[in-house]
Design a protein around this motif. Structure first.
Motif: not given
Length: 293
Positions: A41-53
């Motif tokens: 899920k972390l991989c999917t999130f990071s590929q879908r959206f920018p990571l908050p700094s």
């Protein structure tokens, strides 16, 4: 009222991974509060959206295997990694490979070399090409991460990912770039071929160094989000967007040498827009399957 396509897209995505009607930041916070972090899920999130700094360093450490998925182990593991860093640092001082005035990125390199069994016999030996790549990535990471121990482990793990997970994929990226550039702008591709420039594009800078020393860190970290979470192909689309953005400049240059020199030192004033367009282009052609190389 017409549906908002972006909101609808998000709803479908969040339903897929277990969230509905929440903002990206909030959904990531929920993911990070789980007792055992879900890497997929972390991989999917990071590929879908920018990571908050504010969460980027933590997510990168988990995705790169520096920290385990279990929260309760994080403090213990980082304590061990700090001790390991200090022990190797001391050993390098004893054998006079580093001293107090040694630049931090060179310290990182020597620690990495000792860790990987590649420390040269003398500190005066010339650097290998792979060392230059490490230093470029380390210099960029140093601008993103304040803590030296965190920075070292991120650089070392990121370089290991490039050398292992992406070992077979990286050499294929120049050919993939040509294929997608033909789809996006065949006229530009034809010009680059006429100038014999395709073989002279700065592939080492773009793909081996992952744009370190090419893009400013504010833009670079958005690209590295995608690479670290599973896709080195994003590098192709950043390169394509650079070519498309500076098309007018490139079309008036008539030698491979001039084109290569320009692309190695592109203007830095609109790189955020370049990266944003590159991510859109990546989504367009590849979608965002987790761990897609």
């Amino acid at each position: 009222m017409a549906e908002d396509p972006q909101r609808n897209f998000r709803s479908v995505y969040y339903e897929k991974v277990g969230f509905r009607g929440v903002e990206e930041k909030r959904s990531l916070e929920i993911l990070l509060k789980d007792d055992r972090l879900d890497i997929e899920k972390l991989c999917t999130f990071s590929q879908r959206f920018p990571l908050p700094s504010m969460y980027r360093t933590l997510v990168w450490k988990v995705l790169l295997g520096i920290l385990p998925p279990h929260h309760e182990s994080h403090s213990f593991v980082m304590k061990y990694r700090k001790e390991q860093y200090k022990d190797i640092y001391h050993a390098l001082q004893v054998i006079r490979f580093i001293k107090d005035s040694t630049p931090q990125v060179e310290v990182f390199l020597r620690i990495h070399q000792l860790e990987s069994g590649k420390l040269p016999r003398s500190s005066s030996y010339p650097l290998e090409p792979e060392d230059e790549i490490f230093l470029a990535i380390a210099k960029a990471m140093e601008e993103m991460v304040d803590d030296n121990v965190d920075c070292y482990w991120l650089v070392s793990s990121f370089v290991n990912q490039l050398n292992n997970k992406y070992k077979d994929s990286l050499p294929l990226l120049p050919k993939i770039l040509e294929q997608y550039l033909n789809l996006e702008d065949s006229r530009l591709l034809a010009h680059l071929k006429t100038c014999s420039a395709m073989a002279r594009l700065p592939y080492n800078l773009w793909f081996r160094k992952c744009f370190a020393s090419c893009l400013p860190e504010s833009s670079l970290q958005k690209v590295w989000d995608k690479v670290i979470s599973g896709s080195c192909k994003i590098l192709v689309f950043v390169a394509i967007e650079i070519l498309l953005t500076f098309k007018m400049k490139l079309m008036v240059l008539n030698s491979a040498e001039k084109i290569g020199q320009f692309l190695e030192n592109i203007p830095q004033d609109n790189t955020d827009a370049i990266v944003s367009k590159a991510i859109e282009l990546w989504h367009k052609h590849c979608g965002t399957p987790a761990h897609s190389v």
